[in-house]
Design a protein around this motif. Structure first.
Motif, PDB file in Angstrom:
ATOM      1  N   THR A   1       0.811  -1.224   0.000  1.00  0.00           N
ATOM      2  CA  THR A   1       0.000   0.000   0.000  1.00  0.00           C
ATOM      3  C   THR A   1       0.838   1.265   0.000  1.00  0.00           C
ATOM      4  N   ALA A   2       2.100   1.156   0.429  1.00  0.00           N
ATOM      5  CA  ALA A   2       2.966   2.340   0.457  1.00  0.00           C
ATOM      6  C   ALA A   2       3.287   2.844  -0.943  1.00  0.00           C
ATOM      7  N   SER A   3       2.978   2.024  -1.939  1.00  0.00           N
ATOM      8  CA  SER A   3       3.206   2.402  -3.330  1.00  0.00           C
ATOM      9  C   SER A   3       2.037   3.171  -3.919  1.00  0.00           C
ATOM     10  N   TYR A   4       1.159   3.675  -3.074  1.00  0.00           N
ATOM     11  CA  TYR A   4      -0.021   4.416  -3.537  1.00  0.00           C
ATOM     12  C   TYR A   4       0.390   5.496  -4.543  1.00  0.00           C
ATOM     13  N   PRO A   5      -0.233   5.537  -5.725  1.00  0.00           N
ATOM     14  CA  PRO A   5       0.192   6.495  -6.758  1.00  0.00           C
ATOM     15  C   PRO A   5       0.101   7.941  -6.283  1.00  0.00           C
TER      16      PRO A   5
ATOM     17  N   ASN B   1      14.563   0.663  -5.190  1.00  0.00           N
ATOM     18  CA  ASN B   1      14.662  -0.797  -5.120  1.00  0.00           C
ATOM     19  C   ASN B   1      14.575  -1.329  -3.699  1.00  0.00           C
ATOM     20  N   ASP B   2      13.635  -0.777  -2.932  1.00  0.00           N
ATOM     21  CA  ASP B   2      13.437  -1.265  -1.570  1.00  0.00           C
ATOM     22  C   ASP B   2      12.071  -1.931  -1.390  1.00  0.00           C
ATOM     23  N   GLY B   3      11.425  -2.247  -2.514  1.00  0.00           N
ATOM     24  CA  GLY B   3      10.128  -2.911  -2.439  1.00  0.00           C
ATOM     25  C   GLY B   3       8.953  -1.969  -2.376  1.00  0.00           C
ATOM     26  N   VAL B   4       9.217  -0.673  -2.266  1.00  0.00           N
ATOM     27  CA  VAL B   4       8.160   0.333  -2.319  1.00  0.00           C
ATOM     28  C   VAL B   4       8.195   0.957  -3.708  1.00  0.00           C
ATOM     29  N   PHE B   5       7.030   1.253  -4.272  1.00  0.00           N
ATOM     30  CA  PHE B   5       6.913   1.701  -5.659  1.00  0.00           C
ATOM     31  C   PHE B   5       7.512   0.657  -6.604  1.00  0.00           C
ATOM     32  N   ASP B   6       7.224  -0.579  -6.295  1.00  0.00           N
ATOM     33  CA  ASP B   6       7.636  -1.712  -7.123  1.00  0.00           C
ATOM     34  C   ASP B   6       6.365  -2.326  -7.703  1.00  0.00           C
ATOM     35  N   LYS B   7       6.244  -2.349  -9.021  1.00  0.00           N
ATOM     36  CA  LYS B   7       5.029  -2.855  -9.659  1.00  0.00           C
ATOM     37  C   LYS B   7       4.689  -4.273  -9.221  1.00  0.00           C
ATOM     38  N   ASP B   8       5.702  -5.086  -8.984  1.00  0.00           N
ATOM     39  CA  ASP B   8       5.459  -6.473  -8.628  1.00  0.00           C
ATOM     40  C   ASP B   8       4.966  -6.633  -7.193  1.00  0.00           C
ATOM     41  N   VAL B   9       5.151  -5.601  -6.375  1.00  0.00           N
ATOM     42  CA  VAL B   9       4.714  -5.627  -4.977  1.00  0.00           C
ATOM     43  C   VAL B   9       3.434  -4.809  -4.788  1.00  0.00           C
ATOM     44  N   SER B  10       3.336  -3.719  -5.488  1.00  0.00           N
ATOM     45  CA  SER B  10       2.267  -2.733  -5.312  1.00  0.00           C
ATOM     46  C   SER B  10       0.879  -3.298  -5.610  1.00  0.00           C
ATOM     47  N   MET B  11      -0.082  -3.060  -4.711  1.00  0.00           N
ATOM     48  CA  MET B  11      -1.460  -3.461  -4.976  1.00  0.00           C
ATOM     49  C   MET B  11      -2.090  -2.582  -6.057  1.00  0.00           C
TER      50      MET B  11
END
Length: 401
Positions: free
Chosen positions: A174-178, A211-221
């Protein structure tokens, strides 16, 4: 007149607002609701609320008159519509929703039920917006033809902790919220002063490389890898608005996370982190002191124990000299405030609207104008900056314009 209200989401901001609603003489009782039950109980105990309810559904089935929604930012739209259809007045934290369809359903629900809906956009009472609104009303800008609104908040300055607090073990999803789906602290500060709305946008997104898993398309909901985005909007009055939403930026967001610029034919206003200036064709006037808020509580107040130190400034900022506290209830004197002095005004706006059955300043139609431009801007960024039209839902009924 008074009314009762249930606060849904008794986390960091929700509990602070529960306290303010409880202090307001126009509110009879306040209840707390949270999926994490102990948070609701703690808020009820700390702020002497009327009690707690187990679920959102229990709240809607009760005789409580209104609800205030402080849940995760992508959940607001459906919850707001459900509450309105259940016969409750609704205060919602930002954003209004995350799709045009959700916005349309909220507006239709407000229209059909006649109930009060308000989005609690803090930038409407940002000192810069208050100042610009007054200068424009007095004709001092001339015609504003260009404005900028930036929400500049680096992830390293408290956002990791905030997402961990709200998102649990899977917080990175969720931290990858646009960024452009959270546009109102930037757009609202401009359109809260300039009586216009966006009609088209071109936006460019900057893909993250931490590259810490945030704003990563493969992780982001959300399938999102943009950490920063810049949008240029065409306004219906022929003017232009630019917005920056930045989550990776070398900037002290704890000092001023929303900043604004307005350029008119006769004068202009510009902000940096610690400086605000008013300029005409002859001189530059430093008005930083008028924008400066005074702390309402200490940064180490016990109520902020769960808030990252880098985020606490947003919870403690009191009023600035440009604010007019005369309209506020005396019960708010000395009470916690936040987001550059906006919290007291937002609570009073909603309480006044419900008790008087009037439109709040940031009603459903205004909220749509603050929110939808960012939603369309994100779609533009996904299409490599394509210029896209922005739907306008019109003016609120009865505004006469």
């Amino acid at each position: 007149m008074t009314f009762s209200i249930g606060v849904v989401g008794a986390g960091q901001f929700g509990s602070q607002f529960a306290h303010l609603f409880n202090l307001h003489p126009g509110v009879s009782s306040v209840f707390a609701v949270d999926d994490v039950a102990h948070r609701a109980a703690e808020a009820a105990g700390r702020y002497h609320l009327a009690g707690t309810m187990a679920t959102f559904e229990d709240l809607l089935a009760s005789d409580v008159d209104a609800v205030a929604i402080f849940t995760q930012r992508w959940t607001h739209g459906p919850l707001v519509e459900q509450a309105l259809r259940a016969g409750k007045h609704v205060y919602s934290a930002v954003p209004m929703a995350i799709s045009e369809e959700e916005i349309a359903r909220i507006i239709e629900a407000v229209r059909e039920t006649g109930l009060v809906y308000m989005m609690g956009e803090t930038s409407y009472y940002n000192p810069a917006t208050v100042f610009a609104r007054k200068q424009l009303a007095e004709g001092k800008f001339g015609r504003i033809f260009y404005a900028e609104g930036d929400y500049v908040h680096d992830m390293d300055l408290g956002f990791y902790e905030a997402y961990q607090y709200s998102g649990g073990e899977r917080w990175k999803e969720t931290a990858s919220y646009p960024p452009m789906l959270y546009p109102t602290h930037a757009v609202g500060g401009v359109l809260g002063a300039v009586p216009a709305h966006a009609v088209s946008v071109s936006c460019v997104g900057v893909r993250d490389d931490r590259n810490d898993g945030v704003f990563d398309k493969d992780v982001s909901m959300f399938g999102n890898d943009f950490s920063n985005a810049t949008a240029l909007f065409e306004l219906n009055d022929g003017g232009v608005m630019r917005t920056n939403e930045m989550r990776r930026v070398g900037y002290p967001s704890h000092i001023r996370e929303s900043r604004f610029r307005f350029f008119g034919t006769e004068a202009s206003f510009e902000q940096l982190a610690t400086v605000s200036v008013w300029q005409d064709k002859q001189n530059v006037h430093d008005i930083s002191e008028q924008m400066e808020t005074r702390p309402s509580i200490a940064l180490d107040d016990p109520s902020l124990a769960n808030v990252a130190p880098e985020l606490r400034d947003a919870f403690v900022s009191g009023l600035a000299p440009v604010h007019d506290p005369g309209r506020l209830p005396e019960e708010f004197l000395g009470a916690p405030n936040g987001h550059e002095g906006s919290h007291h005004f937002l609570v009073d706006d909603f309480v006044t609207a419900v008790n008087n059955r009037t439109l709040p300043p940031v009603n459903a139609w205004m909220a749509a104008r603050f929110t939808l431009p960012g939603i369309v801007a994100h779609q533009s960024a996904l299409q490599n900056g394509a210029r896209l039209p922005i739907r306008d839902f019109g003016e609120a009924p009865g505004t006469g314009t």
